[in-house]
Design a protein around this motif. Structure first.
Motif, PDB file in Angstrom:
ATOM      1  N   SER A  15       0.846  -1.194   0.000  1.00  0.00           N
ATOM      2  CA  SER A  15       0.000   0.000   0.000  1.00  0.00           C
ATOM      3  C   SER A  15       0.878   1.240   0.000  1.00  0.00           C
ATOM      4  N   ASP A  16       0.419   2.286  -0.691  1.00  0.00           N
ATOM      5  CA  ASP A  16       1.156   3.545  -0.764  1.00  0.00           C
ATOM      6  C   ASP A  16       0.714   4.540   0.307  1.00  0.00           C
ATOM      7  N   ASP A  17      -0.282   4.190   1.113  1.00  0.00           N
ATOM      8  CA  ASP A  17      -0.747   5.083   2.165  1.00  0.00           C
ATOM      9  C   ASP A  17      -0.671   4.361   3.504  1.00  0.00           C
ATOM     10  N   ASP A  18      -1.262   4.957   4.527  1.00  0.00           N
ATOM     11  CA  ASP A  18      -1.221   4.369   5.862  1.00  0.00           C
ATOM     12  C   ASP A  18      -2.454   3.533   6.157  1.00  0.00           C
ATOM     13  N   MET A  19      -3.187   3.139   5.119  1.00  0.00           N
ATOM     14  CA  MET A  19      -4.389   2.338   5.282  1.00  0.00           C
ATOM     15  C   MET A  19      -4.060   0.846   5.210  1.00  0.00           C
ATOM     16  N   PHE A  20      -4.834   0.055   5.944  1.00  0.00           N
ATOM     17  CA  PHE A  20      -4.754  -1.398   5.875  1.00  0.00           C
ATOM     18  C   PHE A  20      -6.079  -1.906   5.324  1.00  0.00           C
ATOM     19  N   ARG A  21      -6.014  -2.825   4.383  1.00  0.00           N
ATOM     20  CA  ARG A  21      -7.215  -3.344   3.733  1.00  0.00           C
ATOM     21  C   ARG A  21      -7.214  -4.866   3.755  1.00  0.00           C
ATOM     22  N   ILE A  22      -8.397  -5.420   3.994  1.00  0.00           N
ATOM     23  CA  ILE A  22      -8.587  -6.869   4.015  1.00  0.00           C
ATOM     24  C   ILE A  22      -9.808  -7.198   3.165  1.00  0.00           C
ATOM     25  N   VAL A  23      -9.619  -8.030   2.167  1.00  0.00           N
ATOM     26  CA  VAL A  23     -10.732  -8.572   1.393  1.00  0.00           C
ATOM     27  C   VAL A  23     -11.158  -9.877   2.052  1.00  0.00           C
ATOM     28  N   TYR A  24     -12.441 -10.007   2.319  1.00  0.00           N
ATOM     29  CA  TYR A  24     -12.905 -11.216   2.991  1.00  0.00           C
ATOM     30  C   TYR A  24     -14.193 -11.719   2.356  1.00  0.00           C
ATOM     31  N   GLU A  25     -14.452 -12.978   2.593  1.00  0.00           N
ATOM     32  CA  GLU A  25     -15.640 -13.647   2.073  1.00  0.00           C
ATOM     33  C   GLU A  25     -16.694 -13.732   3.167  1.00  0.00           C
ATOM     34  N   GLU A  26     -17.879 -13.247   2.861  1.00  0.00           N
ATOM     35  CA  GLU A  26     -19.003 -13.370   3.785  1.00  0.00           C
ATOM     36  C   GLU A  26     -19.962 -14.420   3.239  1.00  0.00           C
ATOM     37  N   VAL A  27     -20.220 -15.441   4.023  1.00  0.00           N
ATOM     38  CA  VAL A  27     -21.021 -16.588   3.600  1.00  0.00           C
ATOM     39  C   VAL A  27     -22.393 -16.510   4.251  1.00  0.00           C
ATOM     40  N   ASP A  28     -23.421 -16.667   3.445  1.00  0.00           N
ATOM     41  CA  ASP A  28     -24.808 -16.681   3.915  1.00  0.00           C
ATOM     42  C   ASP A  28     -25.366 -18.090   3.711  1.00  0.00           C
ATOM     43  N   GLU A  29     -25.640 -18.782   4.815  1.00  0.00           N
ATOM     44  CA  GLU A  29     -26.150 -20.153   4.765  1.00  0.00           C
ATOM     45  C   GLU A  29     -27.610 -20.236   5.197  1.00  0.00           C
ATOM     46  N   SER A  30     -28.359 -19.163   5.000  1.00  0.00           N
ATOM     47  CA  SER A  30     -29.751 -19.142   5.440  1.00  0.00           C
ATOM     48  C   SER A  30     -30.610 -20.147   4.681  1.00  0.00           C
ATOM     49  N   GLU A  31     -30.228 -20.487   3.434  1.00  0.00           N
ATOM     50  CA  GLU A  31     -31.004 -21.439   2.639  1.00  0.00           C
ATOM     51  C   GLU A  31     -30.533 -22.877   2.821  1.00  0.00           C
ATOM     52  N   VAL A  32     -29.442 -23.079   3.548  1.00  0.00           N
ATOM     53  CA  VAL A  32     -28.920 -24.428   3.765  1.00  0.00           C
ATOM     54  C   VAL A  32     -29.639 -25.056   4.954  1.00  0.00           C
ATOM     55  N   LYS A  33     -30.120 -26.262   4.779  1.00  0.00           N
ATOM     56  CA  LYS A  33     -30.895 -26.926   5.822  1.00  0.00           C
ATOM     57  C   LYS A  33     -30.005 -27.359   6.984  1.00  0.00           C
ATOM     58  N   ILE A  34     -30.620 -27.458   8.158  1.00  0.00           N
ATOM     59  CA  ILE A  34     -29.935 -27.885   9.378  1.00  0.00           C
ATOM     60  C   ILE A  34     -30.267 -29.355   9.633  1.00  0.00           C
ATOM     61  N   PHE A  35     -29.217 -30.155   9.877  1.00  0.00           N
ATOM     62  CA  PHE A  35     -29.390 -31.572  10.156  1.00  0.00           C
ATOM     63  C   PHE A  35     -28.737 -31.908  11.492  1.00  0.00           C
ATOM     64  N   SER A  36     -29.257 -32.935  12.121  1.00  0.00           N
ATOM     65  CA  SER A  36     -28.713 -33.423  13.392  1.00  0.00           C
ATOM     66  C   SER A  36     -27.998 -34.745  13.149  1.00  0.00           C
ATOM     67  N   PHE A  37     -26.737 -34.817  13.607  1.00  0.00           N
ATOM     68  CA  PHE A  37     -25.927 -36.013  13.446  1.00  0.00           C
ATOM     69  C   PHE A  37     -25.496 -36.523  14.819  1.00  0.00           C
ATOM     70  N   PRO A  38     -25.321 -37.832  14.958  1.00  0.00           N
ATOM     71  CA  PRO A  38     -24.793 -38.365  16.224  1.00  0.00           C
ATOM     72  C   PRO A  38     -23.412 -37.798  16.508  1.00  0.00           C
ATOM     73  N   SER A  39     -23.179 -37.402  17.739  1.00  0.00           N
ATOM     74  CA  SER A  39     -21.912 -36.799  18.113  1.00  0.00           C
ATOM     75  C   SER A  39     -20.824 -37.858  18.203  1.00  0.00           C
ATOM     76  N   SER A  40     -19.677 -37.585  17.573  1.00  0.00           N
ATOM     77  CA  SER A  40     -18.539 -38.497  17.647  1.00  0.00           C
ATOM     78  C   SER A  40     -17.739 -38.301  18.923  1.00  0.00           C
ATOM     79  N   GLN A  41     -18.072 -37.263  19.714  1.00  0.00           N
ATOM     80  CA  GLN A  41     -17.344 -36.972  20.941  1.00  0.00           C
ATOM     81  C   GLN A  41     -18.073 -37.476  22.184  1.00  0.00           C
ATOM     82  N   SER A  42     -19.232 -38.087  21.994  1.00  0.00           N
ATOM     83  CA  SER A  42     -20.019 -38.522  23.142  1.00  0.00           C
ATOM     84  C   SER A  42     -20.519 -39.937  22.914  1.00  0.00           C
TER      85      SER A  42
END
Length: 371
Positions: free
Chosen positions: A253-280
């Motif tokens: 950068s040529d100035d004193d600014m810091f910039r970050i490009v990031y990905e924002e993910v929207d999973e509102s249309e993805v269904k929620i499923f319940s799976f047996p826990s491998s930790q219990s």
């Protein structure tokens, strides 16, 4: 030459092997655990994540991850190579770059569920330091371990000493710090994801600063109330395309600014499923957003966050503003009010079908390509 007729792919009775014994679920699980331990020990014996750096004294230092001879956790090792001619049978001496991982475990917490899932998708079978980042110019090393973030001082820092070095804990934004990354032009600044958002640590700030506000922070019903997250790729991108990072620093950068490009993910249309826990073993279940074959997938948006550091004795303050303002010098806002600019929007057109039973997973993948 024997010529065989084309068949329909159905195996012949002679090729089907009938098991001589029917194994119980406990026996199958024990056999898989034993095999996992053997594969883990073999994979940790081979050096991985190799990095090169030229030292000020003319030597070349090689950094890599591996299990030490008398240890069982993966740690960061190094070896120095001189410009002199070495015999063909000369064996390089591997040395630990820092103190034992035991000290890391004492100053950090336990492995979080987010870290365990990330290691599973990265196919990391051993415990310890799974990844690290090296700043080539200064020699500063950054790595996450056991729900904490550690940094090893570089050559140009006053606290630097000869190896083995002492790793110090870097304050994070709460929760497990995932995929941390140093700023290329200011390695003391570290960005990482935690609890569904991007946080900024180091750089003289007293405490971590939250840069994005994609996640609302509803802990009990996070999947239902918080379908968005910043800096973390969706499940399909991680599992099928092996990309686990969702944000990127501006390298120059040529100035004193810091910039970050990031990905924002929207999973509102993805269904929620319940799976047996491998930790219990008590029949508990875990909920995940999972894109089954033929069902909607997550949507991704690329955003840009811009900030600068302002020194106010004795601390450092982070100011953010919206990229693209007419008068950027007078439009700085607090981080909580910042609304980064949308620069790209993409919808993942890929579906994954998976069946989960305790510790064993298998999946069938269906892919659709738009013309």
């Amino acid at each position: 030459m024997e010529v065989r007729e084309a068949g329909d792919g159905t195996p012949t009775p002679e090729s089907v092997k009938v098991p001589s014994k029917k194994y119980s679920w406990a026996e199958v699980r024990h056999a898989v655990n034993v095999l996992r331990k053997e594969l883990s020990s073999l994979s940790s014996m081979v050096p991985m994540s190799i990095s090169f750096r030229k030292l000020n004294n003319g030597k070349n230092r090689i950094y890599f991850l591996r299990t030490p001879q008398n240890g069982w956790e993966i740690t960061l090792l190094y070896t120095d190579i001189t410009s002199t001619v070495h015999p063909n049978n000369d064996v390089l001496e591997w040395k630990p770059l820092m103190e034992s991982n035991v000290s890391l475990g004492e100053t950090s917490g336990k492995w979080s569920r987010e870290e365990q899932l990330l290691c599973e998708r990265q196919r990391v079978a051993a415990w310890g330091i799974a990844s690290y980042e090296l700043h080539p110019k200064t020699g500063r090393v950054l790595f996450p371990c056991a729900s904490s973030l550690f940094v090893v001082a570089g050559d140009d820092e006053p606290m630097w000493q000869s190896p083995p070095l002492v790793a110090r804990v870097l304050p994070t934004g709460g929760g497990a710090p995932l995929t941390p990354a140093m700023c290329p032009r200011a390695p003391s600044l570290v960005a990482h994801t935690a609890r569904g958002d991007i946080w900024l640590a180091g750089g003289g700030a007293r405490r971590p600063v939250r840069l994005t506000y994609a996640c609302r922070g509803h802990a009990p019903d996070r999947l239902t109330e918080d379908p968005r997250q910043a800096g973390v790729p969706c499940y399909v991108t991680q599992e099928e395309f092996s990309r686990y990072t969702g944000f990127w620093w501006q390298p120059k950068s040529d100035d004193d600014m810091f910039r970050i490009v990031y990905e924002e993910v929207d999973e509102s249309e993805v269904k929620i499923f319940s799976f047996p826990s491998s930790q219990s073993h008590s029949g508990e279940v875990e909920e995940f957003r999972f894109p089954r074959a033929g069902s909607p997938n997550a949507e991704s948006i690329l955003r840009l966050v811009t900030f600068k550091l302002r020194q106010i004795s004795p601390a450092t303050v982070v100011d953010c503003y919206r990229e693209g303002s007419e008068d950027s010098t007078n439009n700085f806002q607090t981080v909580g009010q910042n609304e980064p600019e949308i620069i790209f929007k993409q919808k993942v057109d890929k579906a994954v079908q998976a069946f989960v039973t305790h510790s064993f997973r298998s999946k069938a993948v269906q892919t659709r390509i738009k013309q």
